[in-house]
Write a protein that holds these residues in place. Structure first.
Motif, PDB file in Angstrom:
ATOM      1  N   VAL A 280       3.867   0.458 -11.420  1.00 22.61           N
ATOM      2  CA  VAL A 280       3.089   0.473 -10.178  1.00 22.61           C
ATOM      3  C   VAL A 280       2.698  -0.952  -9.796  1.00 22.61           C
ATOM      4  CG1 VAL A 280       0.933   1.237  -9.113  1.00 22.61           C
ATOM      5  CG2 VAL A 280       2.231   2.820 -10.543  1.00 22.61           C
ATOM      6  N   ALA A 281       2.187  -1.710 -10.758  1.00 23.99           N
ATOM      7  CA  ALA A 281       1.743  -3.077 -10.482  1.00 23.99           C
ATOM      8  C   ALA A 281       2.916  -3.970 -10.077  1.00 23.99           C
ATOM      9  CB  ALA A 281       1.039  -3.649 -11.707  1.00 23.99           C
ATOM     10  N   ALA A 282       3.990  -3.921 -10.825  1.00 28.88           N
ATOM     11  CA  ALA A 282       5.143  -4.774 -10.524  1.00 28.88           C
ATOM     12  C   ALA A 282       5.762  -4.415  -9.176  1.00 28.88           C
ATOM     13  CB  ALA A 282       6.184  -4.659 -11.632  1.00 28.88           C
TER      14      ALA A 282
ATOM     15  N   LEU B 277       1.772   6.072  -7.301  1.00 30.49           N
ATOM     16  CA  LEU B 277       0.622   6.759  -7.902  1.00 30.49           C
ATOM     17  C   LEU B 277       0.768   8.273  -7.769  1.00 30.49           C
ATOM     18  CD1 LEU B 277      -2.431   4.538  -6.909  1.00 30.49           C
ATOM     19  CD2 LEU B 277      -1.365   4.772  -9.165  1.00 30.49           C
ATOM     20  N   PHE B 278       1.264   8.721  -6.621  1.00 31.24           N
ATOM     21  CA  PHE B 278       1.480  10.143  -6.415  1.00 31.24           C
ATOM     22  C   PHE B 278       2.539  10.684  -7.363  1.00 31.24           C
ATOM     23  CE2 PHE B 278       3.635  13.693  -4.259  1.00 31.24           C
ATOM     24  CZ  PHE B 278       2.551  14.543  -4.072  1.00 31.24           C
TER      25      PHE B 278
ATOM     26  N   VAL C 127       0.842  -1.211   0.000  1.00 34.19           N
ATOM     27  CA  VAL C 127       0.000   0.000   0.000  1.00 34.19           C
ATOM     28  C   VAL C 127       0.869   1.250   0.000  1.00 34.19           C
ATOM     29  CG1 VAL C 127      -1.607   1.344   1.430  1.00 34.19           C
ATOM     30  CG2 VAL C 127      -2.031  -1.083   1.011  1.00 34.19           C
ATOM     31  N   MET C 128       1.952   1.220   0.771  1.00 33.36           N
ATOM     32  CA  MET C 128       2.840   2.388   0.792  1.00 33.36           C
ATOM     33  C   MET C 128       3.512   2.609  -0.570  1.00 33.36           C
ATOM     34  SD  MET C 128       4.597   2.421   4.546  1.00 33.36           S
ATOM     35  CE  MET C 128       4.839   0.670   4.786  1.00 33.36           C
TER      36      MET C 128
END
Length: 93
Positions: free
Chosen positions: A52-54, A43-44, A36-37
């Motif tokens: 992002v996914a990997a 994303l920010f 989550v972090m």
């Protein structure tokens, strides 16, 4: 790490695979928090979706493995301490 489980007296007698299995939920929870972090930061920052996914999946896996590794190391330390304490107790009159 689940400190209560580590300082429990039966951690010395319980087989390591069984202990690691009992810690799996806590390990996955720690990995999910790491994910989550990482997800929030990427994303920010506007990173590409594949990154992002990997990175999120990698953070979850690494967090879980790290939790289990630290728990296994703590278990081994507890077992060494128990054996050393047992040896010292047998020497005293």
């Amino acid at each position: 790490m689940c400190y209560d489980r580590l300082v429990d007296d039966d951690v010395v007698e319980t087989p390591l695979p069984e202990l690691l299995q009992s810690e799996l939920v806590c390990a996955l929870r720690n990995g999910a928090l790491a994910g989550v972090m990482v997800l929030a930061v990427l994303l920010f920052e506007g990173a590409p979706p594949w990154l992002v996914a990997a990175s999120t999946v990698g953070a979850v896996a690494l967090g879980a493995v790290l939790h289990e590794s630290v728990f296994a190391a703590g278990t081994l330390v507890q077992r060494i301490r128990a054996r050393a304490g047992g040896a010292d107790a047998s020497r005293s009159p």
